[in-house]
Scaffold this motif. Structure first.
Motif, short mmCIF file in Angstrom:
data_model
loop_
_atom_site.label_atom_id
_atom_site.label_comp_id
_atom_site.label_asym_id
_atom_site.label_seq_id
_atom_site.Cartn_x
_atom_site.Cartn_y
_atom_site.Cartn_z
N ALA A 23 48.70 8.00 55.11
CA ALA A 23 47.18 7.19 55.73
C ALA A 23 46.34 7.51 54.29
O ALA A 23 45.29 6.75 53.97
N GLU A 24 46.45 8.77 53.96
CA GLU A 24 45.17 9.22 52.92
C GLU A 24 45.56 8.33 51.49
O GLU A 24 44.65 7.82 51.00
N GLY A 25 46.75 8.20 51.34
CA GLY A 25 47.27 7.16 49.89
C GLY A 25 46.59 5.90 50.20
O GLY A 25 46.09 5.12 49.31
N ALA A 26 46.86 5.22 51.51
CA ALA A 26 46.68 3.98 51.81
C ALA A 26 44.91 3.85 51.85
O ALA A 26 44.39 2.84 51.24
N GLN A 27 44.24 4.89 52.29
CA GLN A 27 42.98 4.77 52.55
C GLN A 27 42.34 4.72 51.15
O GLN A 27 41.28 4.11 50.74
N ALA A 28 42.88 5.68 50.29
CA ALA A 28 42.19 5.90 48.81
C ALA A 28 42.71 4.42 47.86
O ALA A 28 41.47 4.57 47.12
N ALA A 29 43.55 3.66 48.30
CA ALA A 29 43.86 2.39 47.78
C ALA A 29 42.80 1.22 48.35
O ALA A 29 43.13 0.19 48.05
N GLY A 30 42.31 1.67 49.37
CA GLY A 30 41.29 0.63 49.95
C GLY A 30 41.75 0.06 51.28
O GLY A 30 41.23 -0.85 51.68
N ALA A 31 42.84 0.38 51.89
CA ALA A 31 43.30 -0.05 53.19
C ALA A 31 42.46 0.35 54.42
O ALA A 31 42.10 1.57 54.15
N GLU A 32 42.56 -0.28 55.37
CA GLU A 32 41.95 -0.14 56.48
C GLU A 32 43.23 0.52 57.31
O GLU A 32 44.15 -0.01 57.57
N VAL A 33 43.16 1.71 57.71
CA VAL A 33 44.31 2.36 58.38
C VAL A 33 44.09 2.95 59.96
O VAL A 33 42.98 3.46 60.18
N THR A 34 44.76 2.56 60.72
CA THR A 34 45.21 3.11 62.18
C THR A 34 46.39 4.01 62.14
O THR A 34 47.43 3.41 62.27
N LEU A 35 46.14 5.02 62.50
CA LEU A 35 47.13 5.99 62.89
C LEU A 35 47.29 6.11 64.45
O LEU A 35 46.55 6.02 65.14
N PRO A 125 57.39 18.79 54.69
CA PRO A 125 57.00 18.08 53.24
C PRO A 125 56.28 19.00 52.44
O PRO A 125 55.26 19.46 52.64
N ASP A 126 57.02 19.36 51.46
CA ASP A 126 56.32 20.24 50.57
C ASP A 126 55.23 19.53 49.55
O ASP A 126 55.11 18.45 49.83
N ASP A 127 54.61 19.91 48.58
CA ASP A 127 53.54 19.41 47.88
C ASP A 127 54.08 18.03 47.23
O ASP A 127 53.48 17.04 47.26
N ALA A 128 55.17 18.28 46.80
CA ALA A 128 55.93 16.85 45.97
C ALA A 128 55.88 15.82 47.09
O ALA A 128 55.76 14.74 46.95
N ALA A 129 56.79 16.08 48.33
CA ALA A 129 56.91 15.03 49.22
C ALA A 129 55.79 14.63 49.71
O ALA A 129 55.56 13.36 50.14
N GLN A 130 54.59 15.29 49.77
CA GLN A 130 53.30 14.70 50.39
C GLN A 130 52.76 13.95 49.36
O GLN A 130 52.28 12.86 49.60
N GLN A 135 51.66 8.21 47.70
CA GLN A 135 52.20 6.86 46.71
C GLN A 135 52.51 5.90 47.66
O GLN A 135 52.53 4.78 47.27
N LEU A 136 53.51 6.22 48.58
CA LEU A 136 53.94 5.09 49.51
C LEU A 136 52.74 4.63 50.12
O LEU A 136 52.62 3.16 50.23
N GLY A 137 51.93 5.15 50.69
CA GLY A 137 50.30 4.74 51.36
C GLY A 137 49.75 3.70 50.46
O GLY A 137 49.22 2.52 50.72
N GLN A 138 49.76 4.17 48.94
CA GLN A 138 49.19 3.35 48.12
C GLN A 138 49.72 2.10 47.87
O GLN A 138 49.02 1.05 47.91
N LYS A 139 50.96 2.00 47.90
CA LYS A 139 51.85 0.89 47.62
C LYS A 139 51.70 -0.09 48.79
O LYS A 139 51.68 -1.27 48.63
N LEU A 140 51.71 0.54 50.00
CA LEU A 140 51.41 -0.49 51.28
C LEU A 140 50.31 -0.91 51.41
O LEU A 140 50.12 -2.01 51.86
#
Length: 143
Positions: A23-35, A125-130, A135-140
């Motif tokens: 969600a953080e990655g997607a929001q940073a990329a401009g997506a509207e996110v609903t968890l 999830p460690d720091d790298a996994a987070q 990054q997945l959120g940004q791509k989505l």
């Protein structure tokens, strides 16, 4: 702007942390996110979102959680055709067979799956996994 739903179930908080980072990655990329949890999603909600990311940890003998997530997913499985979806989850044992099985179910239902496999993380999830989740959120968000 892409509208992204992140529908997940988490028993220990590991998959929840993954969902939050996506969600953080997607929001940073401009997506509207609903968890949301699995009881909040149904086939009637598809029109609200451009992309849906489903998250569930491996349970028991490498299967989806049976109380809430599996019933929801089985209920929408017949409506996956052409839908843009991503899969993610955590596991503590096994080799990820639950994700391969889940991916195959979605592929058999003609879903438009992101990537070539789901995103899985062993234990918390460690720091790298987070960061991979972000990054997945940004791509989505751009998909």
């Amino acid at each position: 702007m892409n509208k992204l739903a992140i529908v997940y179930w988490s028993g220990t908080g590991n998959t929840q942390k993954m969902a939050e980072c996506i969600a953080e990655g997607a929001q940073a990329a401009g997506a509207e996110v609903t968890l949301m949890g699995p009881t909040e999603f149904s086939a009637a909600r598809w029109p609200e979102f451009n992309v849906v990311a489903f998250g569930c940890p491996s349970m028991g003998t490498e299967q989806l959680e049976e109380g809430e997530f599996e019933p929801m997913f089985a209920g929408i499985e017949g409506t996956l055709s052409g839908k843009k979806i991503a899969l993610f989850g955590s596991y503590g044992w096994g080799d990820g067979q639950w994700m391969r099985d889940w991916w195959a179910r979605c592929d058999d239902a003609s879903a438009n799956l992101y990537g070539t496999e789901g995103l899985i993380v062993n234990d918390a999830p460690d720091d790298a996994a987070q960061e991979t989740c972000r990054q997945l959120g940004q791509k989505l968000a751009a998909w």
